[in-house]
Every structure is written in C-alpha cells, then in structure tokens.
Design an enzyme around this catalytic site. Structure first.
Site, PDB file in Angstrom:
ATOM      1  N   HIS A  73       0.838  -1.202   0.000  1.00 54.60           N
ATOM      2  CA  HIS A  73       0.000   0.000   0.000  1.00 54.60           C
ATOM      3  C   HIS A  73       0.874   1.254   0.000  1.00 54.60           C
ATOM      4  O   HIS A  73       0.592   2.216  -0.720  1.00 54.60           O
ATOM      5  CB  HIS A  73      -0.933  -0.026   1.216  1.00 54.60           C
ATOM      6  CG  HIS A  73      -1.941   1.061   1.227  1.00 54.60           C
ATOM      7  ND1 HIS A  73      -1.808   2.178   2.014  1.00 54.60           N
ATOM      8  CD2 HIS A  73      -3.103   1.212   0.545  1.00 54.60           C
ATOM      9  CE1 HIS A  73      -2.851   2.965   1.824  1.00 54.60           C
ATOM     10  NE2 HIS A  73      -3.650   2.404   0.932  1.00 54.60           N
ATOM     11  N   ASP A 118      -6.213   1.648  -2.130  1.00 50.27           N
ATOM     12  CA  ASP A 118      -6.929   1.288  -0.903  1.00 50.27           C
ATOM     13  C   ASP A 118      -7.688  -0.025  -1.076  1.00 50.27           C
ATOM     14  O   ASP A 118      -7.668  -0.892  -0.197  1.00 50.27           O
ATOM     15  CB  ASP A 118      -7.884   2.406  -0.496  1.00 50.27           C
ATOM     16  CG  ASP A 118      -7.166   3.673  -0.051  1.00 50.27           C
ATOM     17  OD1 ASP A 118      -5.939   3.639   0.169  1.00 50.27           O
ATOM     18  OD2 ASP A 118      -7.845   4.709   0.078  1.00 50.27           O
TER      19      ASP A 118
END
Length: 152
Positions: A73, A118
């Site tokens: 991420h 996300d």
C-alpha cells in the site's frame, strides 16, 4: 513508506470517534482507507494499526506474513504521489456492497488511483489470515532488509 502508517494512526482516531460509520456513498479523503478495510474485512482498521512490520507507525524490514499488506500500500501511494496525487488529502467517492468496494465510476486519475491502492490493500487484508502474534510486533524484529516496490 510512512504514509500508510500515518493513515492507520489517523484512522484509529476516526474510528474511535465514530467517523467510520459511513453512508452508502462517501467522500472523505485520507480516512477512506479505514472504511474500506472495514467494508472488505469486517474488522476495525484498529486491528491493523500496529500489525507486523509495515501496518502502523514506521515501517521497515520484511513484511511478516500475508496480512502485513501495508508495504504494498505504501508503494502504491508512492506511485500515486509521483503522478501528482495528494495521498493524504485527495478525496474520492466509493460504496460498500456485499463486502466489495465499488469506485469504478470515478473519472479523476488521482481518485481512481487512490481507490485502487486502498481497495487492493483491503483485498489483501481480507484474503490473508489474521495472525494475532503479529499485533504489536516489535520493530527490532523486522530486520533491515526491505522488499523493493518493484516486486508488486
């Protein structure tokens, strides 16, 4: 790399204050990630604030297990920043349906990119078994070798 960790810390404050309760369609910027984690995993984002070597403050070493998804991420957010996206403040709309995050109708390149970052991280967290032993994992046990973002 530290962006994901700051995000998770802010999410913990938001969740504690009730900000994670979202209407079907939401636009909130930095706090999207926490809601998306809850949507995909059914867990509170607090479960990942200090998980493994990357989910939480800091971030170093090698991810401990498949649920230590925050390095990927962080890499995704790093790529978004090279495109000119503001990972901490850009907002996008998304909705949660049957534990699936929907944001495919976005037109803005940064909104699309951040939602993908996300959503992919939340999918990673959803698929991976949650190992309680990696909650509050001490950073000194993470080592100094780090994966390169190019592995993703």
């Amino acid at each position: 790399m530290a962006a994901c960790h700051r995000i998770l810390l802010l999410l913990s404050v938001a969740v504690a204050s009730g900000a994670a309760q979202k209407p079907p369609l939401t636009k909130r910027g930095l706090l999207e990630f926490g809601g998306i984690i809850t949507c995909s995993t059914g867990r509170s984002p607090l479960s990942y604030v200090m998980y493994g070597c990357y989910c939480g403050l800091g971030g170093k070493g090698w991810p401990r297990d498949k649920a230590d998804c925050c390095h990927e991420h962080d890499c995704c957010y790093g790529e978004a920043e090279t495109l000119g996206c503001q990972t901490k403040t850009d907002q996008y709309r998304w909705k949660c349906e049957d534990k699936k995050v929907e944001c495919d109708d976005l037109n803005d390149k940064c909104e699309k990119f951040l939602c993908k970052c996300d959503r992919d991280a939340a999918k990673c967290l959803e698929k991976a078994p949650y190992n309680q032993k990696y909650l509050f994992w001490p950073s000194f046990m993470c080592g100094s070798e780090e994966p390169k973002c190019s592995i993703y």
